[in-house]
Design an enzyme around this catalytic site. Structure first.
Site, mmCIF file in Angstrom:
data_model
loop_
_atom_site.group_PDB
_atom_site.id
_atom_site.type_symbol
_atom_site.label_atom_id
_atom_site.label_comp_id
_atom_site.label_asym_id
_atom_site.label_seq_id
_atom_site.Cartn_x
_atom_site.Cartn_y
_atom_site.Cartn_z
ATOM 1 N N GLU A 340 0.816 -1.218 0.000
ATOM 2 C CA GLU A 340 0.000 0.000 0.000
ATOM 3 C C GLU A 340 0.855 1.278 0.000
ATOM 4 O O GLU A 340 0.649 2.176 0.815
ATOM 5 C CB GLU A 340 -0.949 -0.005 1.202
ATOM 6 C CG GLU A 340 -1.937 -1.161 1.182
ATOM 7 C CD GLU A 340 -2.885 -1.166 2.358
ATOM 8 O OE1 GLU A 340 -4.056 -1.566 2.181
ATOM 9 O OE2 GLU A 340 -2.457 -0.778 3.474
ATOM 10 N N VAL A 341 1.791 1.337 -0.916
ATOM 11 C CA VAL A 341 2.686 2.495 -0.986
ATOM 12 C C VAL A 341 2.104 3.535 -1.944
ATOM 13 O O VAL A 341 2.073 3.338 -3.159
ATOM 14 C CB VAL A 341 4.097 2.072 -1.443
ATOM 15 C CG1 VAL A 341 5.017 3.289 -1.518
ATOM 16 C CG2 VAL A 341 4.673 1.031 -0.470
#
Length: 546
Positions: A340-341
């Site tokens: 989830e960058v």
């Protein structure tokens, strides 16, 4: 004694008829499962209430009585127990067998079991990944042999044998002694997968050390062997890092912290129960809390995540953390996150934009650069590493061959990972996320890690699986009932040979209901079996009805 077992049978039969009736009236999933619950009743009648189900079991029809001076023998064992792991486990087993009742009855003169004779073939107690966890448990049926026999390659196999033995024992409320039914027993057992994990998250809510230890004890009851400790996240950084002592300024409060000595204590406590601790730092995203101690780790005060990829100090801190980890967390793996960058801050922060141009990178290249550099740092400290599946999905061919890909987004990823020659851990969120309170134990039990993976060489690359207790809605007040009994359902999937697993959840329901009640008697706040998530009892009645 046969008449006593018959009375128990009739009582249980009445309970289960009541369960079916009550649950049918409630409707929904509960009724659909319980309408066939009596199909599994023969297991209860015969006393086969073991969880998880062993690989091979045979039993008889005799009853034994545990001596009031039930003893441990280790003559002939190569293992000296210098650390006291076996002795401590034996004493704990004797304690839980009694269910906290006062055992003051008179033991009969015949059919008495005097103790356990444990023989361990390995001299050391190093808890290496893939350590041999096999065991054999033999319980006699007459006075010719007065000791049950345990044979194991390692102390950790012996610990599993003790847990299995404990589940065969019952407190007799009439005679007020401990009985063991259906002897003789012959059990040969080993795990299906080497990695059988439970993740806890101490960043969204702090979990006291006593709670973590209780969870570890519960894991041992179901033969899980990896505690994945998601220690920090964007919300808080509760762990002391000696190399960078200001990092735990990101804790929620002064008292919601773990010292490095606390972490060492958790690791040692788990190890004595056959459980490795996998530490996670989730980078480069999920790290806002880091900047409360060192704000130069943020891209800017206005844009605080992911960690600043352009700043060498970021990687110095990462190196310091992993250096300190290597002195405490001795498991061969460390979890580096990578999920989830959102790279928006890198695109909009002037000094990072300048750095990207200089390096001829876009933000996706920088994400790959960060993950691969973190892997190299971890490797320099002797670790192999686990990353969430986004790293594989985005740049799988660039990952180190030492990478273990942690699947969580859904099905189909594991088969791609092993097809690429990498190892995999399965935690698909639609089935094995404990924070999904609408997920039932049935889904946990039926979730198969090797679905669509048929080649033996690829099946070996699936190390196992893990159930995940994300902490947004779980603190010390409700974490146990959110984990159990659903995690136990997954634990059997990970331990028991696939040929022994139930293909219909109705068959396994009575046995899991029995085990949930066993957890309650041992002080574990396991939720009712037929309630979603961490539901509460919906009607009066026996524990086994809920």
């Amino acid at each position: 004694m046969q008449s006593g077992r018959y009375i128990c049978f009739l009582t249980s039969f009445q309970i289960y008829l009541s369960v079916v009736t009550d649950c049918w009236n409630m409707g929904g999933v509960c009724a659909a499962i319980l309408v066939g619950i009596l199909l599994g009743f023969s297991l209860l009648a015969n006393g086969l209430n073991l969880w998880p189900m062993p690989a091979s079991v045979s039993y008889g029809s005799s009853t034994l009585y545990l001596s009031r001076n039930f003893r441990l023998r280790t003559d002939g064992s190569k293992y000296s127990d210098g650390s006291g792991i076996l002795n401590d486990a034996f004493l704990k087993m004797v304690d839980v067998i009694g269910d906290a009742h006062v055992i003051d009855g008179i033991v009969p003169s015949s059919g008495v079991l005097d103790g356990l004779h444990v023989q361990i073939l390995s001299e050391d107690d190093e808890l290496n990944f893939g350590a041999d966890e096999t065991y054999k448990l033999s319980i006699p049926a007459s006075n010719k042999e007065t000791y049950a026999q345990v044979e194991a390659q390692t102390i950790y196999g012996a610990l599993h044998a003790l847990e299995t033995f404990s589940q065969l024992c019952y407190f007799n409320f009439t005679s007020k002694i401990i009985e063991l039914h259906s002897a003789p027993w012959r059990i040969i057992d080993q795990p299906r997968f080497p990695y059988r994990g439970l993740m806890i998250d101490t960043s969204r809510h702090y979990q006291p050390l006593s709670v973590i230890k209780k969870i570890i004890d519960s894991m041992a009851y179901v033969k899980l062997n990896v505690l994945h400790w998601h220690i920090v996240d964007r919300e808080s950084f509760p762990l002391e890092i000696p190399s960078y002592p200001n990092l735990w300024n990101g804790a929620y409060s002064y008292s919601e912290r773990y010292t490095i000595a606390d972490a060492r204590e958790i690791v040692q406590y788990a190890q004595r129960r056959g459980i490795n601790v996998l530490a996670e730092i989730d980078v480069p995203g999920h790290a806002v809390s880091w900047g409360l101690g060192y704000n130069s780790l943020w891209p800017s005060f206005d844009c605080q995540e992911p960690l600043d990829v352009s700043n060498e100090f970021t990687f110095q801190v990462l190196d310091g953390i992993l250096s300190d980890f290597s002195k405490v967390f001795k498991f061969k793996f460390v979890h580096l996150g990578g999920d989830e960058v959102n790279t928006t801050c890198w695109k909009t922060t002037p000094h990072i934009k300048k750095w990207l141009r200089k390096k001829r990178m876009n933000e996706s290249d920088a994400y790959e650069y960060f993950v691969l550099r973190a892997q190299k740092i971890a490797s320099s400290h002797g670790y192999e590493f686990i990353n969430w599946e986004e790293t594989f999905n985005d740049f799988g061919k660039q990952l180190s061959p030492k990478t273990v890909v942690h699947n969580w987004l859904g099905r189909g990823v594991a088969e791609k990972v092993v097809g690429a020659g990498l190892r995999c851990i399965v935690s698909n969120q639609d089935k094995w996320y404990l924070d999904h309170l609408d997920a039932t134990w049935v889904g946990f039990y039926m979730n198969e890690p090797l679905v669509n993976i048929t080649k033996p060489e690829q099946q070996k690359l699936v190390l196992g699986g893990e159930v995940c207790m994300w902490g947004e809605t779980a603190d010390a007040s409700d974490i146990e009932q959110t984990i159990w009994p659903r995690a136990a359902a997954a634990a059997e999937r990970l331990w028991t040979p696939i040929s022994k697993l139930a293909t219909d959840p109705k068959i396994v329901a009575p046995r899991l209901a029995h085990f949930r009640c066993l957890l309650n008697r041992r002080g574990v706040a396991a939720a009712p079996l037929f309630a979603p998530g961490r539901g509460t009892p919906t009607f009066t009645g026996s524990c086994i009805q809920q």
